[in-house]
Scaffold this motif. Structure first.
Motif, mmCIF file in Angstrom:
data_model
loop_
_atom_site.group_PDB
_atom_site.id
_atom_site.type_symbol
_atom_site.label_atom_id
_atom_site.label_comp_id
_atom_site.label_asym_id
_atom_site.label_seq_id
_atom_site.Cartn_x
_atom_site.Cartn_y
_atom_site.Cartn_z
ATOM 1 N N ALA A 141 0.809 -1.212 0.000
ATOM 2 C CA ALA A 141 0.000 0.000 0.000
ATOM 3 C C ALA A 141 0.846 1.267 0.000
ATOM 4 O O ALA A 141 0.543 2.229 -0.714
ATOM 5 C CB ALA A 141 -0.944 -0.014 1.204
ATOM 6 N N ASP A 142 1.907 1.300 0.797
ATOM 7 C CA ASP A 142 2.698 2.527 0.855
ATOM 8 C C ASP A 142 3.442 2.772 -0.450
ATOM 9 O O ASP A 142 3.538 3.915 -0.920
ATOM 10 C CB ASP A 142 3.657 2.517 2.052
ATOM 11 N N TYR A 145 0.980 4.235 -2.889
ATOM 12 C CA TYR A 145 0.680 5.642 -2.598
ATOM 13 C C TYR A 145 1.825 6.549 -3.016
ATOM 14 O O TYR A 145 1.616 7.619 -3.606
ATOM 15 C CB TYR A 145 0.375 5.828 -1.111
ATOM 16 N N SER A 165 -6.618 1.241 -7.992
ATOM 17 C CA SER A 165 -6.666 0.025 -7.191
ATOM 18 C C SER A 165 -7.880 -0.817 -7.560
ATOM 19 O O SER A 165 -8.943 -0.293 -7.890
ATOM 20 C CB SER A 165 -6.732 0.377 -5.708
ATOM 21 N N PHE A 283 0.035 3.574 6.418
ATOM 22 C CA PHE A 283 -0.444 2.284 5.945
ATOM 23 C C PHE A 283 0.047 1.119 6.799
ATOM 24 O O PHE A 283 -0.298 -0.025 6.546
ATOM 25 C CB PHE A 283 -0.050 2.075 4.478
ATOM 26 N N ASN A 354 -9.198 1.656 3.491
ATOM 27 C CA ASN A 354 -7.864 2.263 3.507
ATOM 28 C C ASN A 354 -7.036 1.900 2.281
ATOM 29 O O ASN A 354 -5.823 1.729 2.376
ATOM 30 C CB ASN A 354 -7.107 1.865 4.780
ATOM 31 N N SER A 356 -4.874 2.601 -0.956
ATOM 32 C CA SER A 356 -3.861 3.647 -1.014
ATOM 33 C C SER A 356 -4.059 4.621 -2.165
ATOM 34 O O SER A 356 -3.548 5.744 -2.120
ATOM 35 C CB SER A 356 -2.481 3.000 -1.135
ATOM 36 N N ALA A 381 -6.779 8.044 0.089
ATOM 37 C CA ALA A 381 -5.726 8.297 -0.884
ATOM 38 C C ALA A 381 -5.635 9.777 -1.180
ATOM 39 O O ALA A 381 -6.595 10.400 -1.593
ATOM 40 C CB ALA A 381 -6.000 7.514 -2.170
#
Length: 420
Positions: A141-142, A145, A165, A283, A354, A356, A381
């Motif tokens: 996820a990070d 992002y 996503s 995240f 959640n 990203s 996001a």
């Protein structure tokens, strides 16, 4: 296959384009052996293909119809992304001749063949998506992002504002693996040791650098190596390495392999450094790897983050809708649960929590129809630097049509709490 149909059909990965065939004037019947030869070569080259023996490899009905190919960038064969990607590819591919969905067969899009393609991992997958050499890819996820916003490890690069996503699949744990007889009990003990941080292009390397920094270490205070998980595991078992980082849904094949050869332990990620990471890296999730996740290992506190399936905004919404619907079909979930321990953790109810980057419109349509997209979903996001929260290519507002709160340089929204 008539020549006109062959030109209209995209060339699958590992197959030569029509102009590279040895005899472009060969009759259609000559292509079946060529197709078979190159598909088998792809299998041997680290590409997991959906089971096509009933169609393509037999030279049967699949060759007489237009097929569509969809490549998913996964990870190394010793990690988690690759086997999970292979299971997904098998489950949602639907070549001609497949068993019907209601009879336990594929519930994917008719004529779609999905390929799980080995890669270096999250960063590599994002760059392949940017270049258009895969249609989808896994990423932490990070990492997703930062690529989307042009921050973090992607600082200085053009924000990948087209990144979208399909949903979060499962949480993957940061694992620091050492031998039980190596006198390493905590992160401080890594100082001066030879530690593999993961290969270039991997999400593991990104997380390893963050973890080292949080615990007052760096690549200059250890002897860093940048190895594939399988190589790192082998060297640890032989006593040629003191430890290695791995990010993946446990059990990871590379860690299981070394645990079957020598006693290992997992180094805990806890205390104030872990708490600080939870505050600053939005995240990250507080987690624990359970006892005997690998033979003889104790319960180990750690940090996890979501593994997302990503694509580009310009992918056909109907295609993406069909893929997401097939991904969360009960038949697919059964295949995943039976095929890998992490497959049991796939839950559509958590898929949009959640995420990203903004959902692809096709994915968003599915989650809305399924009643899974509420006010709290898909709102975290941040828009890429220099944008107003609306994608320039599609006019779509970021994150469920709402412009997110301003974020800090770490990507953490002001006032956000770490997800639990």
């Amino acid at each position: 296959m008539p020549r006109a149909a062959a030109k209209a059909c995209p060339t699958p990965p590992g197959l030569p384009s029509p102009e590279l065939r040895e005899d472009p004037d060969a009759p259609a019947s000559d292509t079946s052996s060529l197709t078979r030869r190159h598909l088998l070569g792809g299998l041997m080259g680290g590409v997991a293909l959906a089971p096509l023996l009933g169609g393509i490899l037999s030279g049967g009905p699949a060759l007489a119809q237009d097929l569509r190919y969809f490549r998913i960038g996964t990870g190394t064969t010793a990690g988690t992304y690759f086997p999970i990607g292979g299971l997904i590819a098998n489950a949602i591919s639907n070549p001609p001749g497949s068993r019907p969905c209601d009879k336990g067969g594929s519930c994917g899009i008719p004529g779609l063949i999905v390929v799980a393609q080995a890669s270096n991992g999250s960063v590599d997958n994002v760059e392949m998506l940017r270049a258009g050499t895969v249609e989808a890819g896994f990423a932490q996820a990070d990492v997703a992002y930062w690529a989307y916003s042009g921050t973090g490890s992607f600082t200085g690069k053009r924000p990948f504002a087209e990144l979208r996503s399909l949903g979060m699949l499962y949480a993957e744990a940061i694992q620091v693996v050492v031998r039980s007889d190596g006198f390493i009990d905590r992160m401080a003990d890594l100082k001066g040791r030879s530690i593999s941080l993961g290969e270039e292009g991997s999400g593991t390397l990104v997380e390893a650098r963050l973890i080292l920094d949080a615990y007052g270490l760096s690549e200059s205070t250890i002897t860093p190596l940048y190895l594939k998980p399988g190589t790192a595991a082998d060297r640890l078992a032989k006593g040629e390495l003191d430890g290695f980082f791995m990010v993946g849904g446990y059990p990871v094949a590379a860690v299981s392999d070394v645990a079957a050869r020598v006693p290992i332990r997992l180094v805990p990620l806890d205390g104030e450094p872990a708490d600080r990471l939870l505050r600053t890296q939005r995240f990250y999730i507080e987690d624990e790897i359970p006892a005997n996740a690998y033979p003889g290992t104790a319960p180990t506190p750690t940090l996890s983050l979501g593994a997302e399936l990503l694509t580009r905004a310009d992918r056909d919404p109907d295609l993406i809708y069909g893929i997401v619907r097939a991904l969360w079909h009960e038949n697919t979930r059964r295949v995943l649960a039976e095929g890998h321990p992490q497959g049991r953790n796939f839950d559509p109810a958590r898929a949009v929590a959640n995420v990203s980057v903004p959902l692809h419109p096709g994915a968003e349509r599915f989650y809305r129809e399924a009643g899974l997209l509420g006010n709290a979903a898909n709102e975290s996001a941040g828009a890429p630097a220099g944008t107003t929260g609306t994608d320039s290519a599609t006019g779509e507002k970021a994150a469920n049509g709402k412009i997110p709160a301003e974020t800090t340089p770490t990507g953490k929204a002001a006032g956000d709490k770490a997800p639990r």
